[in-house]
Design a protein around this motif. Structure first.
Motif, PDB file in Angstrom:
ATOM      1  N   THR A   1      42.176  44.632  37.125  1.00  0.00           N
ATOM      2  CA  THR A   1      42.880  45.323  36.043  1.00  0.00           C
ATOM      3  C   THR A   1      44.025  44.481  35.511  1.00  0.00           C
TER       4      THR A   1
ATOM      5  N   THR B   1      40.051  48.983  46.383  1.00  0.00           N
ATOM      6  CA  THR B   1      41.198  49.243  45.513  1.00  0.00           C
ATOM      7  C   THR B   1      41.934  47.967  45.148  1.00  0.00           C
TER       8      THR B   1
ATOM      9  N   ILE C   1      34.427  51.341  46.857  1.00  0.00           N
ATOM     10  CA  ILE C   1      35.606  50.975  46.069  1.00  0.00           C
ATOM     11  C   ILE C   1      36.525  50.068  46.873  1.00  0.00           C
TER      12      ILE C   1
ATOM     13  N   VAL D   1      40.099  46.188  42.445  1.00  0.00           N
ATOM     14  CA  VAL D   1      40.214  46.897  41.167  1.00  0.00           C
ATOM     15  C   VAL D   1      41.580  46.644  40.541  1.00  0.00           C
TER      16      VAL D   1
ATOM     17  N   VAL E   1      42.720  55.347  36.519  1.00  0.00           N
ATOM     18  CA  VAL E   1      41.435  55.472  37.196  1.00  0.00           C
ATOM     19  C   VAL E   1      41.549  56.613  38.179  1.00  0.00           C
TER      20      VAL E   1
ATOM     21  N   LEU F   1      35.432  48.124  35.633  1.00  0.00           N
ATOM     22  CA  LEU F   1      36.526  47.836  36.558  1.00  0.00           C
ATOM     23  C   LEU F   1      36.107  48.041  38.008  1.00  0.00           C
ATOM     24  N   THR F   2      35.420  49.149  38.278  1.00  0.00           N
ATOM     25  CA  THR F   2      35.121  49.517  39.660  1.00  0.00           C
ATOM     26  C   THR F   2      33.777  49.005  40.152  1.00  0.00           C
TER      27      THR F   2
END
Length: 679
Positions: free
Chosen positions: A225, A218, A216, A221, A201, A240-241
């Motif tokens: 994932t 992190t 975002i 995410v 990403v 995903l984001t």
């Protein structure tokens, strides 16, 4: 103003009378920084987006360098020769108040004033290029193990931090932007951290849109994932984001002819080869029984057997006390009770008459006697034996459960119940041990009474054979955690496996309901994961109920699965996109003068209402980069999609033919996402 100045400023003499602007482009560069910093956000303003009202390409280029809005405003204000106090920030747009009192965007949409839009976003391209190159160059290191991953992240992060520092230095010269060590460090951490993520990403998440990067998380995410990886379900970067810009772009690709088939095949294949197998695997971890009818039968049978268990426990706990009371009993006088029954019989009719006669018969017995001649004969006498009267009481209890008693008037029911209570009092009057046995019996009857009052007794044991496939839904639908816990305890007391069967049946039937095609559809609903989660985990009560049903470990597994399936449904799939198109048409109407003029230049004819549809088609195709739509779709649906996106980003415009590359610039740097938000 010179011809050169007029070309660079993008305005005519007539337009300059309406929109304030400094007299010379050279003045823009050399104008002193005297205006106070005042960037006021005002979301109530509805600015206009026109070519005449927008900044020149050169001014936009300079204003695009600072990462701070106030510094950008300073550059715009100097170019127009107006106070910074006439500027506002609406959403992510810098707008100013013109001489006519209206607010205008300094950076109109890319279609309205392409050179200005391109100039404003060009610094992003320049800053992105070095660490994109570093990410691509070091991406093979990701395959060499932990040390390679760490090295790639360090190099990519270092390059990003360096380019950000250079950009801030230039911004300081242009707009007095203060140097921020925090921004430099943040940029390095973002680039390095994104390089570490599975599927690579990368840069498209970092500086694509300022309002996106702030959204975002992190950690979330990375967590999502890992969950997707554990389940074997592939998610796209947008999924995903959950960034609006990426979701908008993926949705655009789903509605473009060139890429719709690619995305459609990906969605269907993911459902058949990843999603459904993951759901099946989870359900099988609970129970191997995949037939809701069988599960319903086993669950109901366990509940019925539980009633037998409780009755047996009551009998075993009270029987010794009753036996001792009967062995030491004395005769019981029921004559006064029979007398009252006879009085009631004189006016009784129907079911009441039958009930009273039935009770009276139980209070008599035949016993041997001698007649006047001395012969032994059987005569009818009051029943005075305690064990026999106990059976008479049982028969009255049985009668109370019959429909004929329930249909009686409440007053009559009360009178009959009073007869039973008087009988019990008479039986215990001279037999205290009998009353002790009754107390113990009532105590051991409490579990049965509770069972009869709960959903288990009121509904589940009464489900007909033809409806056993719905037993699990009857249990869980709108059930409190206490209801689920109680039913689980009753079924597990007989058969733990039966409880697992019922729990799976509920989750399975809800999944099948969520996957059921909508009216008129032929294919299964390939993005129903979010609906399934809402159906079974939509509120805290449902979540607590399933936690009671599954236990902590399986409940966490369900949470992980539904989180991934919900993410897979974040982007609207193929099909009609009316609201999305209406949003685009609205923007076209706002920009109608310049847009229609541009179309007329190409077609050589005037724009009529009948041509709006064709115009929008051409416009949306250009904005969505349809020439490369299939390639983009392949990128975001491949396992190494984000690494391939890095390669695609290398193709950013570098040719003098700037206009021909404008569409790609817009697609690569989120102009689609910034102007056409998700509906």
């Amino acid at each position: 103003m010179s011809v050169v100045d007029e070309l660079l400023s993008g305005s005519t003499e007539e337009e300059r009378k309406r929109f304030p602007i400094s007299t010379s482009v050279v003045d823009e560069i050399l104008s002193p920084a005297t205006a106070p910093k005042i960037s006021i956000r005002d979301e109530t303003i509805i600015p206009k987006s026109t070519a005449a009202g927008g900044a020149s390409a050169l001014t936009a280029l300079k204003a695009g360098v600072p990462t701070d809005k106030q510094a950008a405003i300073k550059i715009f204000a100097q170019a127009r020769g107006i106070p910074e106090s006439r500027y506002r920030v609406v959403g992510d747009e810098i707008v100013y108040q013109a001489n006519d009192g209206q607010y205008y965007k300094e950076i109109p949409s890319v279609f309205t004033k392409p050179m200005t839009a391109a100039g404003y976003y060009a610094p992003d391209v320049l800053e992105a290029a070095p660490d994109i190159a570093a990410g691509i160059a070091t991406s093979p290191m990701l395959l060499t193990g932990p040390l390679g991953v760490a090295g790639s992240a360090a190099i990519t992060g270092g390059v990003a931090a360096g380019t950000n520092a250079v950009r801030q230095a230039i911004a300081g010269l242009l707009g007095d932007q203060e140097f921020s060590g925090t921004d430099v460090a943040t940029q390095g951490l973002i680039s390095g951290g994104m390089q570490l993520l599975p599927f690579g990403v990368g840069k498209i998440l970092e500086k694509n849109l300022a309002k996106d990067i702030g959204k975002i998380n992190t950690k979330e995410v990375v967590d999502l994932t890992q969950k997707a990886k554990d389940l074997g379900i592939q998610l796209t970067p947008a999924e995903l984001t959950n960034l609006p810009s990426l979701k908008s772009q993926q949705k655009v690709l789903g509605n473009i002819v060139e890429s719709a088939d690619t995305l459609g095949e990906f969605y269907l294949k993911r459902y058949k080869e990843q999603v459904q197998p993951a759901v099946n695997k989870f359900l099988s971890s609970i129970s191997k029984v995949d037939d809701p009818m069988t599960a319903g039968y086993r669950g109901q049978q366990a509940l019925k057997d539980r009633v037998v268990q409780l009755e047996k426990a009551r009998e075993e706990g009270s029987e010794p006390l009753y036996r001792a009371a009967f062995e030491r009993s004395v005769p019981v006088d029921v004559s006064s009770i029979v007398k009252d029954i006879d009085a009631m019989l004189k006016i009784a009719k129907g079911d009441e008459l039958k009930a009273l006669q039935r009770i009276k018969n139980n209070l008599y017995r035949e016993k041997p006697s001698f007649n006047a001649q001395g012969d032994e004969v059987m005569v009818k006498a009051f029943e005075d034996r305690l064990p026999a009267l106990q059976r008479a009481k049982f028969d009255i209890d049985k009668m109370f459960k019959e429909e004929s008693f329930s249909s009686m008037d409440k007053v009559i029911q009360g009178e009959v119940t009073n007869i039973k209570n008087r009988l019990v009092q008479s039986m215990g009057k001279d037999n205290p041990m009998y009353l002790e046995a009754n107390a113990r019996f009532e105590e051991l009857s409490q579990p049965l009474n509770i069972f009869a009052e709960r959903r288990a007794g009121q509904s589940l044991t009464a489900v007909s054979k033809d409806n056993l496939n719905d037993l699990a839904n009857r249990l869980f639908n709108n059930a409190s955690p206490q209801t689920v816990r109680y039913t689980r305890q009753q079924i597990q007391a007989v058969s733990p496996e039966a409880w697992n069967d019922v729990t799976r049946a509920y989750l399975q039937t809800q999944w099948e309901k969520a996957m059921k095609p909508r009216i008129g559809a032929k294919e299964p609903r390939i993005d129903a994961g979010a609906d399934w989660k809402a159906m079974i985990l939509g509120d805290s009560k449902s979540q607590k109920a399933l936690l009671e049903a599954l236990g902590a470990q399986q409940f966490q597994a369900l949470n992980n699965l539904t989180a991934v399936l919900e993410a897979a449904a974040r982007v609207k799939k193929l099909g009609s996109d009316t609201a999305f198109n209406q949003r685009a048409l609205k923007e076209m109407e706002e920009n109608a003068p310049s847009a229609l003029a541009a179309f007329a230049k190409v077609t050589g004819s005037a724009m009529t209402p009948l041509k709006y549809g064709e115009f929008f088609k051409n416009w949306a195709t250009e904005r969505a980069f349809s020439a490369n739509a299939e390639q983009l779709a392949n990128v975001i649906t491949s396992k190494d999609g984000m690494n391939r996106l890095r390669e695609l980003r290398k193709m950013s415009p570098t040719t003098p033919k700037f206009i021909s590359g404008l569409a790609q610039l817009a697609a690569d740097y989120g102009m689609i996402g910034s102007t056409l938000q998700e509906d």
